[in-house]
Design an enzyme around this catalytic site. Structure first.
Site, mmCIF file in Angstrom:
data_model
loop_
_atom_site.group_PDB
_atom_site.id
_atom_site.type_symbol
_atom_site.label_atom_id
_atom_site.label_comp_id
_atom_site.label_asym_id
_atom_site.label_seq_id
_atom_site.Cartn_x
_atom_site.Cartn_y
_atom_site.Cartn_z
ATOM 1 N N SER A 6 0.840 -1.198 0.000
ATOM 2 C CA SER A 6 0.000 0.000 0.000
ATOM 3 C C SER A 6 0.876 1.249 0.000
ATOM 4 O O SER A 6 1.678 1.463 0.919
ATOM 5 C CB SER A 6 -0.897 0.000 1.241
ATOM 6 O OG SER A 6 -1.485 1.278 1.358
ATOM 7 N N HIS A 31 -1.483 -1.079 -4.164
ATOM 8 C CA HIS A 31 -2.741 -0.695 -3.531
ATOM 9 C C HIS A 31 -2.707 0.808 -3.263
ATOM 10 O O HIS A 31 -1.752 1.331 -2.682
ATOM 11 C CB HIS A 31 -2.899 -1.478 -2.228
ATOM 12 C CG HIS A 31 -4.204 -1.296 -1.530
ATOM 13 N ND1 HIS A 31 -5.360 -1.953 -1.901
ATOM 14 C CD2 HIS A 31 -4.544 -0.511 -0.472
ATOM 15 C CE1 HIS A 31 -6.353 -1.596 -1.098
ATOM 16 N NE2 HIS A 31 -5.889 -0.712 -0.216
ATOM 17 N N ASP A 33 -4.761 3.946 -1.586
ATOM 18 C CA ASP A 33 -5.821 4.275 -0.628
ATOM 19 C C ASP A 33 -6.289 5.706 -0.815
ATOM 20 O O ASP A 33 -5.537 6.649 -0.575
ATOM 21 C CB ASP A 33 -5.295 4.102 0.796
ATOM 22 C CG ASP A 33 -5.177 2.640 1.168
ATOM 23 O OD1 ASP A 33 -6.187 1.925 1.071
ATOM 24 O OD2 ASP A 33 -4.070 2.205 1.533
ATOM 25 N N MET A 35 -8.724 8.585 0.425
ATOM 26 C CA MET A 35 -9.504 8.995 1.607
ATOM 27 C C MET A 35 -9.984 10.430 1.416
ATOM 28 O O MET A 35 -9.189 11.300 1.054
ATOM 29 C CB MET A 35 -8.632 8.907 2.845
ATOM 30 C CG MET A 35 -8.050 7.523 3.060
ATOM 31 S SD MET A 35 -6.953 7.510 4.477
ATOM 32 C CE MET A 35 -6.449 5.792 4.496
ATOM 33 N N HIS A 65 -8.571 1.752 -3.765
ATOM 34 C CA HIS A 65 -9.503 1.562 -2.655
ATOM 35 C C HIS A 65 -10.130 2.904 -2.294
ATOM 36 O O HIS A 65 -9.466 3.770 -1.716
ATOM 37 C CB HIS A 65 -8.704 0.963 -1.481
ATOM 38 C CG HIS A 65 -9.504 0.715 -0.250
ATOM 39 N ND1 HIS A 65 -8.924 0.380 0.957
ATOM 40 C CD2 HIS A 65 -10.847 0.748 -0.018
ATOM 41 C CE1 HIS A 65 -9.867 0.204 1.855
ATOM 42 N NE2 HIS A 65 -11.041 0.442 1.300
ATOM 43 N N MET A 67 -12.149 5.016 -0.118
ATOM 44 C CA MET A 67 -12.785 5.231 1.193
ATOM 45 C C MET A 67 -13.407 6.619 1.129
ATOM 46 O O MET A 67 -12.925 7.581 1.725
ATOM 47 C CB MET A 67 -11.723 5.126 2.294
ATOM 48 C CG MET A 67 -11.269 3.703 2.525
ATOM 49 S SD MET A 67 -9.667 3.620 3.351
ATOM 50 C CE MET A 67 -8.603 3.746 1.950
ATOM 51 N N MET A 136 -11.928 -5.645 5.429
ATOM 52 C CA MET A 136 -11.066 -4.711 6.173
ATOM 53 C C MET A 136 -10.756 -5.324 7.531
ATOM 54 O O MET A 136 -11.670 -5.731 8.259
ATOM 55 C CB MET A 136 -11.761 -3.361 6.369
ATOM 56 C CG MET A 136 -11.860 -2.485 5.126
ATOM 57 S SD MET A 136 -10.286 -2.151 4.309
ATOM 58 C CE MET A 136 -9.386 -1.280 5.594
ATOM 59 N N ASP A 174 -6.934 -6.248 4.321
ATOM 60 C CA ASP A 174 -6.281 -4.935 4.326
ATOM 61 C C ASP A 174 -6.333 -4.355 5.739
ATOM 62 O O ASP A 174 -7.422 -4.136 6.282
ATOM 63 C CB ASP A 174 -7.031 -4.035 3.331
ATOM 64 C CG ASP A 174 -6.448 -2.641 3.210
ATOM 65 O OD1 ASP A 174 -5.349 -2.390 3.743
ATOM 66 O OD2 ASP A 174 -7.108 -1.793 2.564
HETATM 67 C C1 DX5 Z 1 -6.339 1.635 5.883
HETATM 68 C C2 DX5 Z 1 -5.992 1.384 4.436
HETATM 69 C C3 DX5 Z 1 -4.915 0.400 4.263
HETATM 70 C C4 DX5 Z 1 -3.582 0.807 4.843
HETATM 71 C C5 DX5 Z 1 -2.981 -0.413 5.467
HETATM 72 O O1 DX5 Z 1 -7.350 2.545 5.971
HETATM 73 O O2 DX5 Z 1 -7.126 0.924 3.730
HETATM 74 O O3 DX5 Z 1 -4.749 -0.004 2.910
HETATM 75 O O4 DX5 Z 1 -2.675 1.327 3.900
HETATM 76 O O5 DX5 Z 1 -1.845 -0.049 6.158
HETATM 77 P P1 DX5 Z 1 -1.129 -1.031 7.193
HETATM 78 O O6 DX5 Z 1 -0.682 -2.223 6.395
HETATM 79 O O7 DX5 Z 1 -0.012 -0.194 7.684
HETATM 80 O O8 DX5 Z 1 -2.140 -1.401 8.230
HETATM 81 ZN ZN ZN Z 2 -6.750 0.036 1.587
#
Ligand code: DX5
Ligand code: ZN
Length: 228
Positions: A6, A31, A33, A35, A65, A67, A136, A174
């Site tokens: 990620s 990956h 993320d 947000m 991903h 969010m 998750m 994840d």
């Molecule tokens: C969390 C994300 C993850 C995050 C995981 O909200 O969706 O993808 O990057 O990070 P680690 O592996 O550090 O928990």
């Molecule tokens: Zn993620």
């Protein structure tokens, strides 16, 4: 088995170089993320950043991903930026069917994610409409959190449904994934492993990816009943 570092755990001041490092590590997917400061209490990066990173990891599969509370406005921009798969959250309720249809109509892989407090039964109506089910294993919003073990039965359930209904969606995990928790998830039926801190934080990303792959490949999902 797919390993997906990620980018959230990489050095934000050098995304291009970090993506190159991921591409050279032997990892299959990157990956990303996204947000929005609304669906989760944090903001990461948007389509312009993904587009800038894309040429640095040409052959990687971009696992995006979302969010985000309003992913409908972001699907096309992320497709243009180079996404191969778009993941939305089942917590969006009534919006979900339309979102899944839209991702498919854009010609991209369809992912659906579920947060730790949400019951896995919420996923049931969508099982034949997705390419990947994301369990998750932390509450989304931040990297570096601890794995929530209570999520393991959800992986087992997703795997049982897949077998019983002869479906072939991937099962991704994840949040808090390291060599130990990846093994637990693999035994429960996961086949796709997102890891931020444990991979980008390792001295060698390449060795960390190789090791995690070796560990999950050696895990037999048939042992799941013994584990949980
Ligand atoms: C969390 C994300 C993850 C995050 C995981 O909200 O969706 O993808 O990057 O990070 P680690 O592996 O550090 O928990
Ligand atoms: Zn993620």
């Amino acid at each position: 088995m797919i390993i997906a570092p990620s980018l959230l755990a990489s050095d934000f001041s050098r995304f291009g170089k970090e993506a190159e490092r991921a591409a050279k590590s032997g990892a299959d997917w990157l990956h990303l993320d996204i947000m929005d400061g609304q669906f989760v209490p944090n903001i990461s990066f948007g389509p312009a950043v993904v587009q800038a990173v894309r040429p640095h990891a040409k052959n990687m599969f971009f696992d995006v991903h979302l969010m985000c509370g309003q992913p409908e406005i972001l699907l096309e921009p992320f497709v243009k930026a180079g996404a191969d798969q778009l993941i939305v959250h089942v917590e969006l309720g009534d919006k979900v069917p339309q979102l899944l249809w839209k991702i498919k109509s854009l010609g991209k892989k369809v992912g659906l994610a579920i947060n730790p407090p949400t019951a896995i039964t919420e996923m049931q109506p969508y099982l034949d409409k997705i390419d990947m089910l994301l369990v998750m294993t932390v509450n989304p919003g931040f990297g570096g959190q601890s794995f929530i073990h209570e999520c393991l039965p959800k992986i087992q359930q997703a795997e049982a449904w897949r077998r019983e209904r002869k479906l072939n969606y991937r099962i991704e995990v994840d949040g808090g994934i390291n060599n130990q928790t990846a093994a637990e998830c693999a035994r429960a039926g996961a086949d796709t492993f997102v890891a931020g801190t444990s991979l980008f934080g390792a001295r060698s990303l390449k060795s960390a990816v190789t090791k995690m792959r070796k560990i999950v490949n050696g895990c037999d999902p048939g042992l799941a009943d013994l584990l949980i």
